[in-house]
Design a protein around this motif. Structure first.
Motif, PDB file in Angstrom:
ATOM      1  N   ILE A  72       0.849  -1.200   0.000  1.00  0.00           N
ATOM      2  CA  ILE A  72       0.000   0.000   0.000  1.00  0.00           C
ATOM      3  C   ILE A  72       0.881   1.245   0.000  1.00  0.00           C
ATOM      4  O   ILE A  72       0.858   2.028  -0.941  1.00  0.00           O
ATOM      5  CB  ILE A  72      -0.964   0.005   1.214  1.00  0.00           C
ATOM      6  CG1 ILE A  72      -1.766  -1.312   1.287  1.00  0.00           C
ATOM      7  CG2 ILE A  72      -1.894   1.222   1.151  1.00  0.00           C
ATOM      8  CD1 ILE A  72      -2.557  -1.659   0.043  1.00  0.00           C
ATOM      9  N   ALA A  97       0.694   0.917  -4.042  1.00  0.00           N
ATOM     10  CA  ALA A  97      -0.670   1.356  -4.407  1.00  0.00           C
ATOM     11  C   ALA A  97      -0.853   2.859  -4.200  1.00  0.00           C
ATOM     12  O   ALA A  97      -1.461   3.541  -5.026  1.00  0.00           O
ATOM     13  CB  ALA A  97      -1.707   0.571  -3.606  1.00  0.00           C
ATOM     14  N   ASN A  98      -0.330   3.383  -3.087  1.00  0.00           N
ATOM     15  CA  ASN A  98      -0.464   4.825  -2.826  1.00  0.00           C
ATOM     16  C   ASN A  98       0.438   5.660  -3.724  1.00  0.00           C
ATOM     17  O   ASN A  98       0.219   6.857  -3.887  1.00  0.00           O
ATOM     18  CB  ASN A  98      -0.088   5.150  -1.373  1.00  0.00           C
ATOM     19  CG  ASN A  98      -1.223   4.877  -0.403  1.00  0.00           C
ATOM     20  OD1 ASN A  98      -2.355   4.624  -0.825  1.00  0.00           O
ATOM     21  ND2 ASN A  98      -0.919   4.914   0.882  1.00  0.00           N
ATOM     22  N   PRO A 126      -0.643   5.705  -8.626  1.00  0.00           N
ATOM     23  CA  PRO A 126      -1.648   6.640  -9.164  1.00  0.00           C
ATOM     24  C   PRO A 126      -1.244   8.102  -8.959  1.00  0.00           C
ATOM     25  O   PRO A 126      -1.485   8.944  -9.822  1.00  0.00           O
ATOM     26  CB  PRO A 126      -2.919   6.289  -8.387  1.00  0.00           C
ATOM     27  CG  PRO A 126      -2.739   4.837  -8.031  1.00  0.00           C
ATOM     28  CD  PRO A 126      -1.270   4.713  -7.719  1.00  0.00           C
ATOM     29  N   LEU A 167      -5.641  12.953  -1.361  1.00  0.00           N
ATOM     30  CA  LEU A 167      -6.165  11.776  -0.668  1.00  0.00           C
ATOM     31  C   LEU A 167      -7.062  12.136   0.519  1.00  0.00           C
ATOM     32  O   LEU A 167      -8.129  11.534   0.680  1.00  0.00           O
ATOM     33  CB  LEU A 167      -5.041  10.827  -0.264  1.00  0.00           C
ATOM     34  CG  LEU A 167      -4.323  10.167  -1.453  1.00  0.00           C
ATOM     35  CD1 LEU A 167      -3.261   9.180  -0.972  1.00  0.00           C
ATOM     36  CD2 LEU A 167      -5.316   9.458  -2.371  1.00  0.00           C
ATOM     37  N   LEU A 173      -8.675   8.964  -7.525  1.00  0.00           N
ATOM     38  CA  LEU A 173      -7.421   8.597  -6.873  1.00  0.00           C
ATOM     39  C   LEU A 173      -7.569   7.507  -5.815  1.00  0.00           C
ATOM     40  O   LEU A 173      -6.973   6.436  -5.936  1.00  0.00           O
ATOM     41  CB  LEU A 173      -6.798   9.862  -6.268  1.00  0.00           C
ATOM     42  CG  LEU A 173      -5.316  10.059  -6.521  1.00  0.00           C
ATOM     43  CD1 LEU A 173      -4.883   9.699  -7.919  1.00  0.00           C
ATOM     44  CD2 LEU A 173      -4.929  11.479  -6.205  1.00  0.00           C
ATOM     45  N   ASP A 174      -8.407   7.776  -4.807  1.00  0.00           N
ATOM     46  CA  ASP A 174      -8.595   6.766  -3.747  1.00  0.00           C
ATOM     47  C   ASP A 174      -9.031   5.433  -4.359  1.00  0.00           C
ATOM     48  O   ASP A 174      -8.583   4.356  -3.956  1.00  0.00           O
ATOM     49  CB  ASP A 174      -9.676   7.220  -2.753  1.00  0.00           C
ATOM     50  CG  ASP A 174      -9.388   8.584  -2.167  1.00  0.00           C
ATOM     51  OD1 ASP A 174      -9.166   8.675  -0.951  1.00  0.00           O
ATOM     52  OD2 ASP A 174      -9.387   9.559  -2.948  1.00  0.00           O
ATOM     53  N   THR A 197      -8.602   4.194  -7.518  1.00  0.00           N
ATOM     54  CA  THR A 197      -7.602   3.441  -8.286  1.00  0.00           C
ATOM     55  C   THR A 197      -6.499   2.910  -7.365  1.00  0.00           C
ATOM     56  O   THR A 197      -5.950   1.838  -7.608  1.00  0.00           O
ATOM     57  CB  THR A 197      -6.980   4.310  -9.399  1.00  0.00           C
ATOM     58  OG1 THR A 197      -6.432   5.499  -8.827  1.00  0.00           O
ATOM     59  CG2 THR A 197      -8.039   4.701 -10.433  1.00  0.00           C
ATOM     60  N   ILE A 198      -6.223   3.671  -6.310  1.00  0.00           N
ATOM     61  CA  ILE A 198      -5.262   3.199  -5.311  1.00  0.00           C
ATOM     62  C   ILE A 198      -5.765   1.895  -4.695  1.00  0.00           C
ATOM     63  O   ILE A 198      -5.026   0.921  -4.549  1.00  0.00           O
ATOM     64  CB  ILE A 198      -5.037   4.281  -4.224  1.00  0.00           C
ATOM     65  CG1 ILE A 198      -4.139   5.384  -4.787  1.00  0.00           C
ATOM     66  CG2 ILE A 198      -4.473   3.683  -2.943  1.00  0.00           C
ATOM     67  CD1 ILE A 198      -3.989   6.598  -3.885  1.00  0.00           C
ATOM     68  N   GLY A 251      -4.075  -1.823  -4.875  1.00  0.00           N
ATOM     69  CA  GLY A 251      -3.818  -2.521  -3.612  1.00  0.00           C
ATOM     70  C   GLY A 251      -4.573  -3.843  -3.538  1.00  0.00           C
ATOM     71  O   GLY A 251      -4.035  -4.864  -3.081  1.00  0.00           O
ATOM     72  N   GLU A 256      -4.138   1.982 -15.401  1.00  0.00           N
ATOM     73  CA  GLU A 256      -3.206   1.986 -14.268  1.00  0.00           C
ATOM     74  C   GLU A 256      -2.934   0.563 -13.787  1.00  0.00           C
ATOM     75  O   GLU A 256      -1.780   0.166 -13.582  1.00  0.00           O
ATOM     76  CB  GLU A 256      -3.762   2.825 -13.110  1.00  0.00           C
ATOM     77  CG  GLU A 256      -3.752   4.325 -13.386  1.00  0.00           C
ATOM     78  CD  GLU A 256      -4.234   5.135 -12.196  1.00  0.00           C
ATOM     79  OE1 GLU A 256      -4.270   4.602 -11.063  1.00  0.00           O
ATOM     80  OE2 GLU A 256      -4.583   6.321 -12.384  1.00  0.00           O
ATOM     81  N   SER A 304     -10.686  -0.553   2.129  1.00  0.00           N
ATOM     82  CA  SER A 304      -9.277  -0.471   1.731  1.00  0.00           C
ATOM     83  C   SER A 304      -8.331  -0.871   2.851  1.00  0.00           C
ATOM     84  O   SER A 304      -8.734  -1.064   3.998  1.00  0.00           O
ATOM     85  CB  SER A 304      -8.950   0.952   1.287  1.00  0.00           C
ATOM     86  OG  SER A 304      -8.930   1.816   2.398  1.00  0.00           O
TER      87      SER A 304
END
Ligand code: OVV
Length: 403
Positions: free
Chosen positions: A142, A146-147, A150, A169, A244-245, A247-248, A252, A361, A392
Motif C-alpha cells: 500500500i 498502491a499509494n 496513481p 487523498l 485517486l482513492d 484506483t489506489i 492494492g 493503471e 481499503s
C-alpha cells in the motif's frame, strides 16, 4: 377470489444492523450474508432507510434511474431535506438530462483512445517503480506501491501543478465518508477540512490547469458550448474526488488478491491475456466502492414489498458481488470465471466513467509485476483503513520472489 388475482404483498423485513459500525466496516462479509438472506429488500431501521444486498435487486435497481434517482444525493443525506455539505456533483448526484450532457464530456476525455495514448509513458513509470520494489524484496504494497503509482500518473494527466498534491487523498477520503452517517469515522476525516476543500476548489480553475491535460480538455468542451462556465470546474472536481482513492484501492486489492490466491498468480503468469478479466475479477471480489444510495421517485414494488416514494435505498455493491445466488464460490478469486455483470464499477448510466483510467493503471502495474515477480507472499499483518464507502487497506507488508 383466486390467489392469482392479486400479487402477494409482504411485510418488509427489518434489520437492526449498522453497516457503518467499526466492526462491520472492518469485516462486512458476515453482515452481507445476513442482509442478502433477509430478503430482496429490507429496512435498516437504525438509519430510517431501505437496503438491497442481493445481486438481482441491486443490478435491477441501478439500471432503473427513473425509479432509483441520484438527484437527492447518493449518500444517506437527502438533498431535498438537508443542504448538501458541498455543491453537488453534476455527474454523480444528478439524473438525465443534465447527467447525459456532463457524462458525455467526461467519457470523451477519459475514452479508451485517450487512455491508449498514456500507455507507453505509464508503463515506463510502472516498470521503474516495480524495479525498485523487486530489488528491495520486501515492501508495503500500500504505502510503497498502491499509494504511489496513481499519484505519479493521474495528477499529471489531469494537469495539476505540483504544489499541494498531498491534499488529494484527504479530500477523497472525506467525500467518500460523507456518503455515510456523521459517525466517528466521518468526523475524524473532516478535522482540518477547510484548507483541503479550498485547495481542491482552487485547482479546478482553468488558469492553473496544464494545457493538454484532462482538466484543460473539460474547459475545451466548455468552449464548444457543451457545458457552461460554472459546470467545468465542478467536473474537474469530480475527477480529483473520484480518480485517486478508488484506483489506489484497485491496485492494492490486486496485490492483496494475488497474495491470497497464489495459484491465480500462476494462471495469470502463464496467460497474461487474462489481465483484463483478472482486474474485473479483483474488482468483483474486493468491491473498492462498497455502497451507494439511491432515492425512490415513486412507490415501487420489489418482490411483493412496497418501498414508498422518496425513500433512501442503500445498494450493497460489495454484497451483490459476492451473492451466491449469482456467483459460484463467490469468496474465491477465479480469474477465469465470467465476471460479466459484476457491479464493482456500478452499472447503468452511472457506471464508472473513469474505469478506462483505472484499467490502464492496473494494467501497466500488473504488466510490470508479471514480468518480474514469480510469487507474492504476505509478510505481515495487513492493516485496514476504515471509510464509510470505500473498503481499503492502510498497510500490506509483502515479500516478492523474483522471476
Ligand atoms: C463516483 C464519484 C465519487 C465521488 C465523487 C464524485 C464521483 C463526483 O462526481 O464528485
Amino acid at each position: 377470489m383466486t390467489m392469482a388475482a392479486t400479487a402477494a404483498k409482504h411485510d418488509c423485513p427489518v434489520s437492526h444492523c449498522d453497516p457503518y459500525s467499526r466492526e462491520n466496516l472492518m469485516d462486512p462479509h458476515a453482515m452481507h450474508a445476513e442482509l442478502r438472506d433477509a430478503g430482496p429488500v429490507f429496512r435498516l431501521d437504525r438509519y430510517d432507510c431501505y437496503g438491497m444486498a442481493r445481486f438481482a435487486q441491486v443490478h435491477q435497481g441501478m439500471n432503473d434511474w427513473q425509479t432509483y434517482s441520484s438527484a437527492s444525493g447518493v449518500g444517506l443525506d437527502d438533498f431535498r431535506k438537508t443542504r448538501p455539505w458541498r455543491p453537488p456533483s453534476i455527474l454523480l448526484e444528478v439524473d438525465p438530462p443534465l447527467h447525459t450532457q456532463t457524462r458525455s464530456v467526461m467519457s470523451r476525455v477519459m475514452s479508451p483512445a485517450a487512455m491508449r495514448q498514456k500507455r507507453e509513458e505509464w508503463q515506463e513509470k510502472a516498470d521503474h517503480l516495480v524495479d525498485d520494489l523487486v530489488a528491495r524484496g520486501s515492501f508495503d504494497a500500500i504505502a510503497d506501491l498502491a499509494n504511489v503509482f496513481p499519484l505519479r500518473v493521474f495528477p499529471d494527466a489531469v494537469g495539476l501543478r505540483p504544489e499541494g498534491r498531498e491534499n488529494l487523498l484527504p479530500y477523497g477520503n472525506m467525500v467518500f465518508n460523507s456518503f455515510g452517517p456523521r459517525n466517528e469515522v466521518f468526523l475524524e476525516s473532516v478535522a482540518n477540512a477547510q484548507p483541503v476543500v479550498q485547495w481542491i476548489m482552487d485547482q479546478c480553475r482553468r488558469e492553473v490547469l496544464t494545457p493538454g491535460g484532462f482538466g484543460a480538455q473539460i474547459f475545451e468542451a466548455m468552449d464548444r458550448g457543451e457545458i457552461d462556465e460554472t459546470q467545468a470546474p465542478i467536473l474537474v472536481r469530480s475527477m480529483l474526488t473520484a480518480g485517486l482513492d478508488t484506483t489506489i484501492i484497485g491496485i492494492g486489492s490486486m496485490v492483496y488478491a494475488f497474495a491470497q490466491f497464489p495459484d491465480q498468480w500462476q494462471v495469470l503468469r502463464d496467460n497474461p491475456a487474462l489481465l483484463r478479466p483478472a482486474f474485473d475479477e479483483v474488482v468483483r471480489w474486493a468491491s473498492p466502492v462498497q455502497t451507494f444510495f439511491r432515492t425512490t421517485t415513486r412507490d415501487v414494488d420489489v418482490e411483493g414489498v412496497t418501498i414508498p416514494d422518496g425513500s433512501k435505498v442503500l445498494m450493497f455493491l460489495g454484497a451483490a458481488n459476492r451473492d451466491p445466488r449469482k456467483w459460484e464460490r463467490p469468496d474465491d478469486l477465479d480469474i477465469r470465471r465470467p465476471t460479466i455483470g459484476h457491479v464493482g464499477f456500478g452499472t447503468g448510466i452511472h457506471g464508472c466513467v473513469g474505469q478506462m483510467v483505472a484499467r490502464m493503471e492496473a494494467d501497466v502495474v500488473m504488466t510490470a509485476m508479471l514480468k518480474r515477480i514469480k510469487a507474492i507472499e504476505i509478510a505481515g499483518e495487513p492493516v485496514r483503513h476504515l471509510n464509510n464507502t470505500l473498503r481499503s487497506l492502510a498497510s500490506l507488508p509483502v515479500r516478492v520472489i523474483p522471476a
